[in-house]
Each structure stands twice: as structure tokens, then as C-alpha cells.
Design a protein around this motif. Sequence first.
Motif, short mmCIF file in Angstrom:
data_model
loop_
_atom_site.label_atom_id
_atom_site.label_comp_id
_atom_site.label_asym_id
_atom_site.label_seq_id
_atom_site.Cartn_x
_atom_site.Cartn_y
_atom_site.Cartn_z
N VAL A 280 0.85 -1.19 0.00
CA VAL A 280 0.00 0.00 0.00
C VAL A 280 0.89 1.24 0.00
CG1 VAL A 280 -1.78 1.29 1.24
CG2 VAL A 280 -1.85 -1.21 1.22
N ALA A 281 0.54 2.21 -0.83
CA ALA A 281 1.27 3.47 -0.88
C ALA A 281 0.29 4.62 -0.73
CB ALA A 281 2.04 3.61 -2.19
N LEU A 282 0.70 5.66 0.00
CA LEU A 282 -0.16 6.82 0.25
C LEU A 282 0.64 8.09 0.00
CD1 LEU A 282 -2.66 7.30 3.16
CD2 LEU A 282 -1.03 9.11 2.63
N GLU A 283 0.04 9.01 -0.74
CA GLU A 283 0.63 10.31 -1.00
C GLU A 283 -0.38 11.40 -0.65
OE1 GLU A 283 1.59 10.29 -5.09
OE2 GLU A 283 3.16 8.76 -4.92
N ALA A 284 0.12 12.53 -0.12
CA ALA A 284 -0.78 13.63 0.25
C ALA A 284 -0.15 14.95 -0.14
CB ALA A 284 -1.07 13.60 1.75
N GLN A 285 -0.99 15.86 -0.60
CA GLN A 285 -0.53 17.22 -0.89
C GLN A 285 -1.69 18.19 -0.65
OE1 GLN A 285 0.68 17.42 -4.99
NE2 GLN A 285 -1.39 17.21 -5.78
N VAL A 286 -1.34 19.41 -0.29
CA VAL A 286 -2.36 20.43 0.00
C VAL A 286 -2.00 21.70 -0.74
CG1 VAL A 286 -1.19 21.25 2.08
CG2 VAL A 286 -3.65 21.61 1.82
N THR A 287 -3.01 22.38 -1.25
CA THR A 287 -2.79 23.64 -1.94
C THR A 287 -4.03 24.52 -1.80
OG1 THR A 287 -2.28 24.66 -4.09
CG2 THR A 287 -3.57 22.63 -4.12
N PRO A 288 -3.87 25.83 -1.51
CA PRO A 288 -2.61 26.50 -1.17
C PRO A 288 -2.25 26.26 0.29
CG PRO A 288 -4.40 28.07 -1.09
CD PRO A 288 -5.01 26.78 -1.54
N VAL A 289 -1.02 26.60 0.65
CA VAL A 289 -0.59 26.45 2.04
C VAL A 289 -0.64 27.79 2.78
CG1 VAL A 289 0.83 24.44 1.56
CG2 VAL A 289 1.83 26.72 1.36
N ASP A 290 -0.86 28.86 2.04
CA ASP A 290 -0.97 30.19 2.63
C ASP A 290 -2.34 30.75 2.24
OD1 ASP A 290 -0.81 33.08 3.02
OD2 ASP A 290 1.34 32.80 3.30
N LEU A 291 -3.18 31.04 3.23
CA LEU A 291 -4.54 31.49 2.95
C LEU A 291 -5.07 32.33 4.09
CD1 LEU A 291 -6.97 28.49 3.54
CD2 LEU A 291 -4.58 28.41 4.14
N GLN A 292 -6.24 32.92 3.89
CA GLN A 292 -6.89 33.74 4.90
C GLN A 292 -7.96 32.93 5.62
OE1 GLN A 292 -8.47 37.31 3.23
NE2 GLN A 292 -6.47 38.20 2.73
N VAL A 293 -8.35 33.44 6.76
CA VAL A 293 -9.48 32.85 7.49
C VAL A 293 -10.71 32.88 6.58
CG1 VAL A 293 -11.07 33.21 9.40
CG2 VAL A 293 -8.61 33.42 9.78
N GLY A 294 -11.41 31.78 6.50
CA GLY A 294 -12.60 31.68 5.67
C GLY A 294 -12.34 31.16 4.28
N GLU A 295 -11.07 31.22 3.82
CA GLU A 295 -10.72 30.63 2.54
C GLU A 295 -10.50 29.13 2.71
OE1 GLU A 295 -8.57 34.44 0.36
OE2 GLU A 295 -7.33 32.86 1.26
#
Length: 454
Positions: A280-295
Motif C-alpha cells: 500500500v502506498a499513500l501520497e498527500a498534498q495540499v494547496t494552497p498552504v498560505d490562505l486567509q481565514v474563511g478561505e
Amino acid sequence: MRGWLGFGGRLLGSLAIVGALGTRAFAQPTLTATVDKRELSMEDQLVLTLAVEGVQNAPPPILPPLPDFDVTSAGSSQNVQIINGAMSVRIERNYTLGPKHPGTLTIGPARVTVGAGLLQSAPITVHVTPAGKAPAGEGPVVVRAELDQPRAFVGQQLVYTVQVLRRVQIANARLEPPTFEGLPARDLGQREGERVMGGERWVVTEIRKAIVPTRAGKLTIPGPALSCTVLLRSGDPFLDDPIFGGGRGKRVTVRGPTVELDVQPMPKAPPGFSGLVGAVALEAQVTPVDLQVGESATLTVTVRAPGAPAQIPAPRLALPAGVRAYEDKPVEQAGEGDAAGARIFKTALVPSQPGDLEIPAPALIYLDAATGRFETAGAKAPIRLHVRAAAGAAAAAPRAPSVEKREVKLEGEDLLPQKVREAALEPDRIDGRALATSATLVGLPGLGAVAMGL
């Protein structure tokens, strides 16, 4: 009877447009490597296909070192699909590989750089027999059957393969598969090709099924049986032409071997076990990493595992206080002709307070079939977000509207005389900055006709 099994040609390019053409979103980029055969002789060749999906104008993948093969480019093709506004692009590049020596040979992982990420395919192992070694068995038609491994755990997926090899023309072929008692099975497709063995050219049809044992113990899979008519040649090209009957025929039945399977019980599982068995392989990414409250930030988790992609569960996700999560419908990707698949989970993360947030890396507990130990597949690092205060958050709240009471004078009378005195309310306009609000929408050429009866 479930249907007819046949072999189709390769489609070099197609464009399918299904559903509404809204805003186009590309699928998660992937790189896969497949071969048209895993067993061949020194007189034979195989075709290696590298497929990049989810990327337009992808650069050619970089081949791994292949010291055991002579490599020749065999062209490329592209397939584009647009379904409900989501665009899927598949670019294939083919290579012909001729083995330099017999034995078990490995085709290493290919790689390609897409944007800032690196995609890598899984390695492939093939078995090369010495030249001049023809298939064992009587007659010009041979049936083989095998499992990819003779021992497994309960719940572990295996691949059962039936091969029909022939060096003569046959007709009215019907393959009776074995009964998989206690072994749920699903089709992995059929493929066909040619091999040179013993100085003769054989046509090989391969049918694959994924099976999953549900109980421990010794299991026996009966051999498949092929019934067909072997066409006898008269030596006259006119009479032997299939258009004019193809000559006389002899009806034969060829049986494949039985296969034994040793199924081990599942070890005692730890809390949180996902039920997955195998690599089993798992990859994770998040975008964007810089944002405002509510975004919102989009967290994409891709899990690759043996078995049907729909059976891959969502990984654990522990959210800190002040973060709301909105899950999208998972996307399933099945490897072409492969027993493994992937499932992609997307989650919109909406922070409600500023600061630096750290979310533990998503993870899944699985049983490693090679070692018999429970392991954890997880992202390499925790997810970090930098959340800034929303613009204008420190401004004073707008004042409430004022209300003034005014007299209403009688200008005339209705049919019924009456005196009217009412108080009219007229709100003032709101001064000051308007309250800013934002909303994030989370929408988110062959056996001819071989009949297989099930």
C-alpha cells in the motif's frame, strides 16, 4: 455464459466528450508501466507501454537503465476524455524490448517530472526462457493455469491467469473456467499476442482474474477446459482458406492443470486496521498552504493498493480545532489490465482562526503480505498551513440602523369615514464599511470468438 472473449486492436487516438462541458479540471497525474507479456523466450520480444495520465503535453518519461534488453521505440498515442467537465488525458509511449539472455529480468521504474512533482512507475518482472523451448503438452493446443503466488493471507488479492497457446488454426472455441469456491473473483481482462518458441510461432491468449480468499486452509482450483475444433490442412490453399470453410476439422478438449493455494489466517489486527492486505502506498498534498481565514485549501490524498479501487477506505485525518472539513466524492482509478488500483480523496479545509496550523499526516494501517507484519502507509510530513486574518477583520462592527417615528396626516377619506394616525418606520442607510462575507463552494488477431461460461 457471460459473453464472448475476443481481441481488439489498439486505438491510436480518440476523443470522447460526455456530459456538459463546464470548467475543465484535470485528473490526478499518474505514470504507469505495462507489458504485453510477462513470459517469453529468447526468440521473442515484448512491448513496454509507459502511460502518463492527467497532464497535457507531458514530456516523454525517462526510461530506466535496461542492460538486459535491446530497446527500440515503437511510437506513441494520445487519448482525451472530457466527462462532466473533468478532462482526462492519457499519453502512451511504446517500446519494443528484446531480451539479451534468459532468466528473471526486471524492468525498473520509469520517471517523469510534472510541474514541481516527480512521478514514478512500479517495476515489472518478466521471465525469459531459453530459445527453442516450446510449451509442454500434447498436440498443437496447450492450456496453462497459474497463480502469481502459491501462498497468501485471508483477504489478500491474487491473480489467476489462464493461457491458451496454439500453433494451428482453431474454430468454435469455448473456454470453461474453473469454479472459484470460497474465492470471490473479478475479471482483469484479456489480451492476445504472439511468441516464437521452439522455432515456431504460437498465438497466445491470456485471461486474468483477481481472486481473494475468504477462509484459511488448503484450497484447490480445478483446471480450465478448452473445447475447440482444430482445422486440418489439405495442402490446397483454396480449400484451406477460411472463407471457403477452412478444411476439415477435429473436435478436441484440452484441459489445464489444477492449482493449489495455501491460505494463512489473518494475524490479530491492531486498532484502526484498514483491511488492506498487500503493498500500500499513500501520497498527500495540499494547496494552497498560505490562505486567509474563511478561505479553503484542498487536501488531496492518493492511496494505491491491490484490489478494486472502490474497496480502498479513506485514510485517518485528525483535524485541529478551528478547521472545518468538507469531503468530496472519491475518484477511483483502475490500472489498465492490472490488479492494483488507486483511490483519490479530496477534502476542502476551511480554517476559522489565524495562525500556523499543523495537521497530522493522513495514514492507513495495512498488512504487509511479504512480511506478515502490520505497517502504516502515510504521508512523509504533516500538513502545515499558514492562516492570515481576513481583510478588514479588525474594523469596527457597523452600527445598527436608527429608527425615527413620524406623524401621518389624513389627506382624504375612504368610503367609510375614519381617522387614521399611523407611525411609519423608515430605516436609515447603514453607514461605514459593508460587512464582507465570503463563501467557498465545495462542489465539488486471436482465438476468434472464445466463449467463456461462468
